[in-house]
Design an enzyme around this catalytic site. Structure first.
Site, PDB file in Angstrom:
ATOM      1  N   THR A  99       0.819  -1.217   0.000  1.00 25.99           N
ATOM      2  CA  THR A  99       0.000   0.000   0.000  1.00 25.99           C
ATOM      3  C   THR A  99       0.855   1.269   0.000  1.00 25.99           C
ATOM      4  O   THR A  99       0.516   2.262  -0.654  1.00 25.99           O
ATOM      5  CB  THR A  99      -0.944   0.032   1.224  1.00 25.99           C
ATOM      6  OG1 THR A  99      -0.182  -0.215   2.412  1.00 25.99           O
ATOM      7  CG2 THR A  99      -2.022  -1.020   1.104  1.00 25.99           C
ATOM      8  N   GLY A 100       1.968   1.251   0.747  1.00 22.28           N
ATOM      9  CA  GLY A 100       2.830   2.435   0.779  1.00 22.28           C
ATOM     10  C   GLY A 100       3.470   2.717  -0.561  1.00 22.28           C
ATOM     11  O   GLY A 100       3.518   3.871  -1.018  1.00 22.28           O
ATOM     12  N   CYS A 101       3.967   1.661  -1.207  1.00 20.05           N
ATOM     13  CA  CYS A 101       4.548   1.814  -2.552  1.00 20.05           C
ATOM     14  C   CYS A 101       3.510   2.362  -3.519  1.00 20.05           C
ATOM     15  O   CYS A 101       3.794   3.262  -4.325  1.00 20.05           O
ATOM     16  CB  CYS A 101       5.045   0.455  -3.061  1.00 20.05           C
ATOM     17  SG  CYS A 101       6.275  -0.357  -2.030  1.00 20.05           S
TER      18      CYS A 101
END
Length: 276
Positions: free
Chosen positions: A207-209
Site C-alpha cells: 500500500t505504501g509503494c
C-alpha cells in the site's frame, strides 16, 4: 505522454516495489520506467532474501533513462545501502527532475529490515532535501525522528522534525493509528488533514509503494501536491477495498480494479467488444 520513473527494489510476488509502482503508473495512464536497486525474494508471508544491485549499475540505469527520455516525476522507494543512496542522490542532483516522491522504505510488513542502519543518516542528509515530498508511515516517521507517535499531535510534531531536516513537504500516513486513519501533510507553514475510514482487510501488501507512486503519477500529470494526494488516496482506497486474497499471508491491493470495472461496463452496454 507523461512519464514516471520508479527507483526501487523488485518484489518477486509483485505486490510491492517496482512491480506495484509500474502497475500504478499504468493505471494512471502514465508511461512507467524503472531503475532496480535490489532484488528481493519474497511472497505474501515475508521476505526470504535480498540482493543489492551494484551502485555502479544503478547509476548506469539512471543515466540510460535521463539521457534519453524526459522524466516528469520520480518515485524513490527501497534504497538499502549507503553507496546506492549516494549514487541516486548524485544523479538526481545532476538531472534535477521536477517532481520527486520519497517513500522511505525501512521495514517490510513482515518485519524484515530493508534499510541498513548505517544508511539512514545518508538518506536523510543527501536525498531527503532533494525531494518534493516524503511519505513515511508512522513506524518510519518514528525511526526518522525518534518521536513516539500515538496521536495526531505526535504526527504533527514528527512532521516539524522532518521539515527541519530539509524536507520540503511531509505526508505522514496514519494507517497505524488505533483510530480511523488520518494522513497529515505539512509544508512548513500549515497542516492539511486527509481523513479516511479503516478498511478491514489483511490484504495490504504494497500500500505504501502504491500510494507514493500514485502521488508521483498525478504530479507527472501536472496536478498540485495536495490534489495529487487526494487523487492518490482515492485510488489506493479502491485498490484496498477490492484487494486480492492471493497467497497464504498478506495479499496485494488490486491496482487495476477500476480499469477492469470500466471495461466490464463498456462490454455490458455494447461499446467495448474486444477482450480486456
Amino acid at each position: 505522454m507523461r512519464t514516471a520513473l520508479t527507483i526501487a527494489g523488485s518484489d518477486s510476488c509483485a505486490g510491492a516495489g517496482i512491480q506495484a509502482d509500474l502497475k500504478t503508473f499504468y493505471a494512471h495512464g502514465v508511461y512507467g520506467m524503472s531503475v532496480i536497486t535490489a532484488v528481493t525474494a519474497q511472497n505474501t508471508k515475508g521476505v526470504i532474501g535480498i540482493e543489492n544491485i551494484s551502485a555502479d549499475m544503478v547509476e548506469k540505469q539512471l543515466d540510460a533513462i535521463f539521457t534519453d527520455i524526459k522524466v516528469d516525476a520520480v518515485k524513490v522507494g527501497m534504497l538499502s545501502n549507503r553507496d546506492i543512496i549516494k549514487s541516486v542522490s548524485r544523479k538526481l542532483k545532476k538531472y534535477s527532475p521536477d517532481n520527486i516522491v520519497l517513500d522511505p522504505v525501512m521495514v517490510s510488513k513482515s518485519g524484515h529490515t530493508l534499510l541498513g542502519p548505517d544508511a539512514k543518516d545518508i538518506l536523510l542528509k543527501e536525498l531527503l532535501p532533494l525531494c518534493t515530498i516524503v511519505t513515511p508511515n508512522i513506524p518510519e516517521a518514528e525511526v526518522i525522528t525518534g518521536v513516539t507517535i500515538n496521536s495526531i499531535n505526535d504526527m504533527k510534531k514528527s512532521c516539524k522534525v522532518i521539515f527541519e531536516m530539509g524536507a520540503k513537504m511531509i505526508l505522514i500516513k496514519g494507517g497505524h493509528l488505533s483510530t480511523d486513519p488520518v494522513d497529515i501533510l505539512f509544508d512548513g507553514k500549515g497542516f492539511k488533514y486527509f481523513i479516511g475510514k479503516r478498511i478491514h482487510t489483511k490484504n495490504t501488501h504494497g500500500t505504501g509503494c502504491t500510494l507514493s507512486s500514485a502521488i508521483a503519477s498525478n504530479l507527472a500529470k501536472g496536478y498540485s501536491v495536495e490534489k495529487s494526494i487526494v487523487k492518490a488516496k482515492e485510488y489506493i482506497t479502491i485498490a484496498i477495498q477490492n484487494s486480492l486474497s492471493i497467497g497464504k499471508g498478506i495479499g496485494p491491493t488490486n491496482h487495476f480494479y477500476s480499469i477492469y470495472k470500466k471495461c466490464n461496463m463498456l462490454k455490458e452496454i455494447g461499446e467495448f467488444k474486444n477482450e480486456c
